[in-house]
Structure formats: C-alpha cells, structure tokens
Motif scaffolding. Structure first.
Motif, PDB file in Angstrom:
ATOM      1  N   ASP A  47      63.985  85.278  83.861  1.00 37.64           N
ATOM      2  CA  ASP A  47      63.724  83.934  83.333  1.00 37.64           C
ATOM      3  C   ASP A  47      63.519  84.009  81.828  1.00 37.64           C
ATOM      4  OD1 ASP A  47      63.013  81.363  82.755  1.00 37.64           O
ATOM      5  OD2 ASP A  47      61.140  81.374  83.902  1.00 37.64           O
ATOM      6  N   PRO A  48      64.593  83.982  81.049  1.00 37.20           N
ATOM      7  CA  PRO A  48      64.470  84.128  79.592  1.00 37.20           C
ATOM      8  C   PRO A  48      63.758  82.962  78.924  1.00 37.20           C
ATOM      9  CG  PRO A  48      66.738  83.640  80.204  1.00 37.20           C
ATOM     10  CD  PRO A  48      66.001  83.885  81.480  1.00 37.20           C
ATOM     11  N   TYR A  49      63.597  81.836  79.605  1.00 36.85           N
ATOM     12  CA  TYR A  49      62.944  80.674  79.004  1.00 36.85           C
ATOM     13  C   TYR A  49      61.465  80.577  79.374  1.00 36.85           C
ATOM     14  CZ  TYR A  49      67.655  79.181  77.836  1.00 36.85           C
ATOM     15  OH  TYR A  49      68.933  79.121  77.319  1.00 36.85           O
ATOM     16  N   VAL A  50      60.918  81.618  79.970  1.00 39.41           N
ATOM     17  CA  VAL A  50      59.524  81.603  80.367  1.00 39.41           C
ATOM     18  C   VAL A  50      58.613  81.457  79.143  1.00 39.41           C
ATOM     19  CG1 VAL A  50      59.340  84.139  80.279  1.00 39.41           C
ATOM     20  CG2 VAL A  50      57.796  82.819  81.745  1.00 39.41           C
ATOM     21  N   SER A  51      57.544  80.689  79.278  1.00 39.62           N
ATOM     22  CA  SER A  51      56.609  80.503  78.170  1.00 39.62           C
ATOM     23  C   SER A  51      55.744  81.745  78.009  1.00 39.62           C
ATOM     24  CB  SER A  51      55.711  79.297  78.438  1.00 39.62           C
ATOM     25  OG  SER A  51      54.812  79.571  79.501  1.00 39.62           O
ATOM     26  N   PRO A  52      55.122  81.938  76.833  1.00 37.67           N
ATOM     27  CA  PRO A  52      54.233  83.105  76.656  1.00 37.67           C
ATOM     28  C   PRO A  52      53.130  83.177  77.695  1.00 37.67           C
ATOM     29  CG  PRO A  52      54.741  82.135  74.529  1.00 37.67           C
ATOM     30  CD  PRO A  52      55.310  81.203  75.560  1.00 37.67           C
ATOM     31  N   ALA A  53      52.506  82.044  77.999  1.00 34.57           N
ATOM     32  CA  ALA A  53      51.413  82.059  78.979  1.00 34.57           C
ATOM     33  C   ALA A  53      51.911  82.443  80.364  1.00 34.57           C
ATOM     34  CB  ALA A  53      50.715  80.706  79.014  1.00 34.57           C
ATOM     35  N   GLU A  54      53.054  81.904  80.742  1.00 32.69           N
ATOM     36  CA  GLU A  54      53.587  82.226  82.060  1.00 32.69           C
ATOM     37  C   GLU A  54      54.058  83.682  82.109  1.00 32.69           C
ATOM     38  OE1 GLU A  54      54.576  81.994  85.988  1.00 32.69           O
ATOM     39  OE2 GLU A  54      53.373  80.610  84.774  1.00 32.69           O
ATOM     40  N   LEU A  55      54.651  84.155  81.018  1.00 33.31           N
ATOM     41  CA  LEU A  55      55.069  85.552  80.958  1.00 33.31           C
ATOM     42  C   LEU A  55      53.872  86.476  81.139  1.00 33.31           C
ATOM     43  CD1 LEU A  55      57.191  87.771  80.389  1.00 33.31           C
ATOM     44  CD2 LEU A  55      56.723  87.444  77.940  1.00 33.31           C
ATOM     45  N   MET A  56      52.773  86.185  80.431  1.00 32.38           N
ATOM     46  CA  MET A  56      51.584  87.018  80.549  1.00 32.38           C
ATOM     47  C   MET A  56      50.942  86.879  81.925  1.00 32.38           C
ATOM     48  SD  MET A  56      51.201  89.046  78.105  1.00 32.38           S
ATOM     49  CE  MET A  56      49.712  89.643  78.884  1.00 32.38           C
ATOM     50  N   ALA A  57      51.011  85.689  82.506  1.00 36.54           N
ATOM     51  CA  ALA A  57      50.453  85.506  83.850  1.00 36.54           C
ATOM     52  C   ALA A  57      51.193  86.371  84.861  1.00 36.54           C
ATOM     53  CB  ALA A  57      50.516  84.038  84.248  1.00 36.54           C
ATOM     54  N   ARG A  58      52.522  86.404  84.757  1.00 38.20           N
ATOM     55  CA  ARG A  58      53.318  87.175  85.715  1.00 38.20           C
ATOM     56  C   ARG A  58      53.114  88.679  85.524  1.00 38.20           C
ATOM     57  NH1 ARG A  58      59.155  83.985  85.211  1.00 38.20           N
ATOM     58  NH2 ARG A  58      58.363  81.903  85.763  1.00 38.20           N
ATOM     59  N   VAL A  59      53.097  89.111  84.250  1.00 37.98           N
ATOM     60  CA  VAL A  59      52.887  90.534  83.982  1.00 37.98           C
ATOM     61  C   VAL A  59      51.431  90.916  84.238  1.00 37.98           C
ATOM     62  CG1 VAL A  59      52.884  92.304  82.169  1.00 37.98           C
ATOM     63  CG2 VAL A  59      54.803  90.699  82.353  1.00 37.98           C
ATOM     64  N   GLY A  60      50.507  90.063  83.784  1.00 33.47           N
ATOM     65  CA  GLY A  60      49.090  90.379  83.886  1.00 33.47           C
ATOM     66  C   GLY A  60      48.595  90.555  85.297  1.00 33.47           C
ATOM     67  N   GLU A  61      49.185  89.843  86.246  1.00 33.22           N
ATOM     68  CA  GLU A  61      48.721  89.976  87.627  1.00 33.22           C
ATOM     69  C   GLU A  61      49.054  91.338  88.206  1.00 33.22           C
ATOM     70  OE1 GLU A  61      50.590  86.904  89.818  1.00 33.22           O
ATOM     71  OE2 GLU A  61      52.570  87.853  89.900  1.00 33.22           O
ATOM     72  N   ARG A  62      49.904  92.093  87.520  1.00 32.81           N
ATOM     73  CA  ARG A  62      50.248  93.452  87.959  1.00 32.81           C
ATOM     74  C   ARG A  62      49.349  94.503  87.329  1.00 32.81           C
ATOM     75  NH1 ARG A  62      55.622  94.059  88.844  1.00 32.81           N
ATOM     76  NH2 ARG A  62      54.990  96.039  89.791  1.00 32.81           N
ATOM     77  N   LEU A  63      48.532  94.122  86.352  1.00 32.49           N
ATOM     78  CA  LEU A  63      47.825  95.100  85.527  1.00 32.49           C
ATOM     79  C   LEU A  63      46.354  95.206  85.893  1.00 32.49           C
ATOM     80  CD1 LEU A  63      49.316  94.073  82.055  1.00 32.49           C
ATOM     81  CD2 LEU A  63      50.283  95.642  83.757  1.00 32.49           C
ATOM     82  N   ASP A  64      45.834  96.406  85.835  1.00 27.94           N
ATOM     83  CA  ASP A  64      44.406  96.667  85.959  1.00 27.94           C
ATOM     84  C   ASP A  64      44.010  97.512  84.751  1.00 27.94           C
ATOM     85  OD1 ASP A  64      42.001  98.369  86.607  1.00 27.94           O
ATOM     86  OD2 ASP A  64      42.060  97.200  88.457  1.00 27.94           O
ATOM     87  N   GLY A  65      43.007  97.043  84.013  1.00 23.22           N
ATOM     88  CA  GLY A  65      42.559  97.799  82.852  1.00 23.22           C
ATOM     89  C   GLY A  65      42.433  96.924  81.628  1.00 23.22           C
ATOM     90  N   ALA A  66      42.489  97.558  80.480  1.00 20.85           N
ATOM     91  CA  ALA A  66      42.339  96.857  79.202  1.00 20.85           C
ATOM     92  C   ALA A  66      43.707  96.693  78.557  1.00 20.85           C
ATOM     93  CB  ALA A  66      41.416  97.654  78.276  1.00 20.85           C
ATOM     94  N   TYR A  67      44.012  95.469  78.112  1.00 25.51           N
ATOM     95  CA  TYR A  67      45.280  95.278  77.420  1.00 25.51           C
ATOM     96  C   TYR A  67      45.192  94.117  76.439  1.00 25.51           C
ATOM     97  CZ  TYR A  67      45.984  91.901  81.270  1.00 25.51           C
ATOM     98  OH  TYR A  67      45.840  90.892  82.176  1.00 25.51           O
TER      99      TYR A  67
END
Length: 552
Positions: free
Chosen positions: A195-215
């Motif tokens: 989805d190349p038109y994804v917004s920054p918030a949505e992009l971070m939401a999708r990636v962030g839900e995969r992450l555990d830790g500090a970023y």
C-alpha cells in the motif's frame, strides 16, 4: 562513566514550503520563499537558500554526538536532483564523516547533498562491525517515489530474533547484516509495496504492532514526506519544534535549542505518536497506545536523565540538570561519613558533576576536580585493549588536589566495575589520596537491558554477584553487602542510592519509568521473556537470547 554506551541519536530538519490552498496539489519547492526568520540565529545564515537546509544536520548531530560516536550520516531530499534522496554516511565522528575540519571538503559535501529536508543519525551499537554499511540512515531506492525512502532508528527491538527468523523463513528474502535496523527496512518495504499510499500513522501502526522494545524513527521519502515516530511507551526521548517555516526533530532538546528554537516551541514527541510533514503541513497523530493489560502508560528510560542525555536537555517535561542535582542531594542526605577539613567531593567527569556539586553543597565540603578527563584522546586511539587501560588514558588524577585527602568519589553508576577499579587505583597511586569513598548516584545495576543500552548479560555486571545466589530470591542491598563490594573494589567505603530515589529525583511515578536494570521489572513481554532466559539459560532457546543480546 566510561562503561556504558547508548545506541544512537536522531535528527531531522525541513524548510517547509508555503502551505498550499485546498486543491493546489503538491508543494512547489521552487517557490519555497525565504529561509526561516530570526529565531534560527546564528545558524540561519548557514542556510542562504531553502535547498541548503540540509547543512543544518551536522550542527544538530554535533549536539547529540554523546549518543553515538561509531558512525554518522544523513539523507537529504532535493526534488531538483536526479537522485532525489541522497545519503552520506560513514564510520567516524560527526566531524570526521562531514569533514568539518576541512572547509573545502565540507562545503563540497554540503553542496553535493543539498536539500530542503534531511534526516541524520549518530550510531553506537554492540551489534554489527565497524563497517560503513551499518551506518545510518538506511536508504531503500525504488523507481516509484512513494517506495523510495530512508530512515534512521534509535532503540532496540527485543523481538529481533523472532522477526529475523520470520523474514528468513519466507525463502525469498535475505538479511545481509546482524542488526534490527535491517528488520525495520524489510517491514517498511513490505508495507509500502502492499500500500504505497499508506499514511505515516497507519504505516507505523502496521509496523509497530509487530515490534516489542524501544524504537524511535525519523523517516523521509522521495516525495518529500517526512515523519518522526516514538514507541507507545516512550522508552527513548524524542523532541520536535516548529517556528516559521523551519521544522526540526532531535533526540534531545538541547540540539533544537542550539539551533535557535525558543524553549516554548520545543515539544516532546508523545509516546505512540507520529509527527509528520506532508504537503507542506505539520501534523501529529497517535498510532499506538500502551497494551491494555499493562499497568503503565509510559516507560521512560531513567538512564537518559542520570547519564546519557546532555545536562542542558529537557526530556518529557523534566530537565536533566535538576534530576542530577536531586540525585546528589539524595546522596548527601544518606551520607554517614563525618566530614572534616580534609574531606573533598570529586566527580568522575563529566556527567557526575551536577550530582557531585549538589552533594558537596549540602554537606558543606568543597567539590574539586581531582580527576581531569582527556578530551583530546580520539575515538580510534582508545580502541582496543581493556577498559582499565582506556580509563587510565582518559582520566588524569591531580595530586595537588587529592594528596592526603579523604575523597568522596561520585559516579553515575557502576556497571562492570573495571573503570571504577582503575580510577580508585589511580586516585591512590598517582593522586596520593588518603581515603577513597565511592558514592554512586544510582542503585546497583542487577539486570541486563534489552532496550538499547550496552549491558546485555548478567555475568558482565558487578552487583549481581553480591546480591544473587543460585536457587535463592535476590537479596536486598544492605550495609554488609556494600562493605563487601567496597572491599572488592579496594575502596574505603561504598554507598548506592536506593531504588526509590530515582523516581523521586525525576519527579515521576515509578510506573512511568523503565527501571528494569535496577528493579528487574521489564515493561514489555519480550523483555520479561529475555530476562527469564538470562537467569535460566537452559530453560529456553539460548540462540534467541544470544541474538537479542547481541543486537543492543
């Protein structure tokens, strides 16, 4: 304290174009107007045209050089250039990478990488070799502008090992480096491909839900869209500011203040929030909240205040200097040694100075510079050898100050103890001190960090050997244990601060802070899992722990 290292620091600058009217389409950087007005003095004169804004990045990075000395770099955006995004990075300090001591070369680099926007990075890490390919920002080129991006990362992914195995299990993906930054490169690429038109918030939401830790992240794409993001617990600090048409981001507020932004313009990126620049507009949007099962809303790393951050910085509405002053006062309040005319307080330079000054003032004894730090020992000169050798090179005791004195030596913390042993030895042998009493403006370090600080195994820590026994619950720090520690260090006495003093000095609740390395209370599920593997190596996958510990 020469024993701890942070992972990295972030920076970003943007000369905003005039905000377009509704329906006007994308901004026209050729009509970007004059540079930002007077607030950015004296550095605005370094930006004669908007496309020269990127040359502010080395200036910002110098102010956060304390967060990483291994490598530095920047990526700039210039729509008039064939390479719309252009990255400059290498191993070395900011001065070395950007050739700041060679004016012609510096000017040539700044012209080559000129842009209206740029992101920057300084790196220290325990994972990855001293190799330019590990320097950041990481850039991913693509023929589609929306999929061409660069980013810088600060923190540590505690679930790095699992994410790495998952990526490699697909069979058609490859990881060429041992670093969690490359994991993020894959995750961003995957989301943008779908989805190349994804917004920054949505992009971070999708990636962030995969992450555990500090970023913490700064991100820039070939359309000139930029964002800064901070994880939901706000473990690492991140600040931003806007005045006129100038927008900037940095890991610490002092870097923005030194650009000329007014104090009231500098704000923290709130945990779980994206601050983005799109179409000439600056917007903030939440992308994540703390897990509902957790009993905390934030987990700010307390080490940022007591050691890592510049003493002139303000992080999450708490200024660093005041916190260190409160720590010194707490040391004085628990002091049992009766001062006499030969008693002096000596800080271990440089970050213990505020605490030492406050302690001495409250006790009514002199605070003197009995240890001088050699600021001209270069990074490469002290590479190699052991930590004790480095300490002897970096610190010089002054017998004119120390001889015959009862020294209260104030340090930020003791991690591995090698540096402290070398300092005590130098104070006695070269400084001729009569007594050395160590005072630590922190509780004992008893557990590893899996969120971006270079202390990844229990075995390398000094305190656990005195506080923990096999098949027994951890013991509480006591005067008897402190005496045993002092004897081991060859100090005349040793006193730590209690755990409760940290939250009290920062003026935050304990549940707002990450204090895992002093109270074993990890704020994320994967952190708790890794700690269990650390204390019970045979109870789980040792490879998972080793990989996560390596990538700190």
């Amino acid at each position: 304290m020469a024993e701890l290292h942070h992972e990295c620091g972030l920076a970003a600058v943007y000369h905003l174009p005039p905000e377009p009217e509704a329906g006007d389409g994308p901004p026209d950087w050729n009509q970007a107007g004059d540079p930002a007005p007077s607030p950015l003095v004296p550095y605005v004169d370094k930006v004669p045209r908007p496309e020269q804004t990127s040359r502010l990045i080395p200036r910002v990075l110098l102010d956060i050089q304390n967060r990483g000395q291994l490598a530095a770099g920047m990526t700039s955006f210039n729509p008039q250039r064939a390479a719309v995004l252009s990255t400059l990075k290498d191993v070395g300090s900011v001065t070395e990478v950007f050739r700041l001591n060679r004016e012609p070369k510096y000017q040539s680099l700044m012209n080559q990488h000129a842009g209206v926007a740029a992101i920057g990075h300084v790196r220290y890490a325990t994972c990855g070799p001293e190799d330019p390919s590990y320097a950041q920002p990481f850039e991913r080129r693509h023929l589609e502008l929306r999929k061409w991006f660069a980013f810088g990362f600060n923190g540590q992914l505690s679930n790095y090992a699992e994410l790495r195995e998952e990526i490699l299990a697909t069979g058609d993906r490859h990881l060429s480096r041992e670093t969690d930054t490359e994991i993020l490169l894959h995750l961003f690429s995957k989301e943008l491909s779908e989805d190349p038109y994804v917004s920054p918030a949505e992009l971070m939401a999708r990636v962030g839900e995969r992450l555990d830790g500090a970023y913490n992240l700064v991100f820039l794409n070939a359309l000139g869209e930029m964002f800064a993001a901070r994880d939901a617990l706000g473990i690492r600090p991140l600040c931003w500011a806007r005045e006129g048409r100038m927008f900037a981001v940095a890991s610490e507020s002092v870097a923005l203040a030194n650009l000329g932004f007014r104090h009231e313009s500098i704000r923290d990126v709130e945990p779980g929030t994206v601050v983005s620049v799109r179409g000439g507009r600056v917007e903030t949007e939440r992308f994540a909240s703390p897990p509902p099962t957790e009993d905390r809303k934030t987990a700010h790393c307390f080490f940022e205040w007591i050691y890592f951050a510049n003493v002139a910085s303000n992080l999450d509405d708490r200024d660093v200097y005041s916190v260190r002053k409160h720590l010194g006062e707490a040391l004085a309040d628990q002091e049992q040694l009766i001062p006499d005319e030969d008693t002096i307080v000596v800080p271990v330079p440089d970050t213990a100075k505020a605490a030492a000054d406050a302690m001495a003032y409250r006790l009514g004894v002199p605070c003197l510079e009995g240890l001088l730090r050699n600021r001209y020992v270069g990074r490469t000169f002290i590479e190699g050898g052991n930590r004790a050798d480095k300490a002897r090179l970096k610190y010089t005791p002054l017998p004119e100050v120390l001889a015959g004195k009862k020294v209260l030596l104030v340090e930020d913390t003791i991690v591995r103890s090698t540096t402290m042993r070398a300092l005590i030895d130098q104070l006695r042998d070269r400084g001729k001190a009569a007594e050395v009493h160590v005072r630590v403006a922190c509780p004992p370090i008893v557990a590893p960090c899996f969120y971006g600080i270079d202390m990844s195994t229990i075995g390398e820590l000094f305190a656990p050997a005195f506080l923990e026994r096999p098949d027994e619950p951890p013991r509480e720090l006591s005067p008897e244990i402190e005496r045993a520690m002092a004897e081991d260090l060859t100090a005349d006495s040793l006193r730590y601060l209690p755990v409760d003093s940290i939250a009290a000095s920062i003026r935050m609740s304990r549940n707002s802070l990450c204090q895992a390395c002093i109270d074993r209370n990890y704020p994320t599920p994967q952190g708790r899992k890794l700690y269990q593997l650390a204390i019970n190596p045979g109870a789980g996958d040792g490879r998972t722990y080793a990989a996560a510990a390596q990538c700190s």
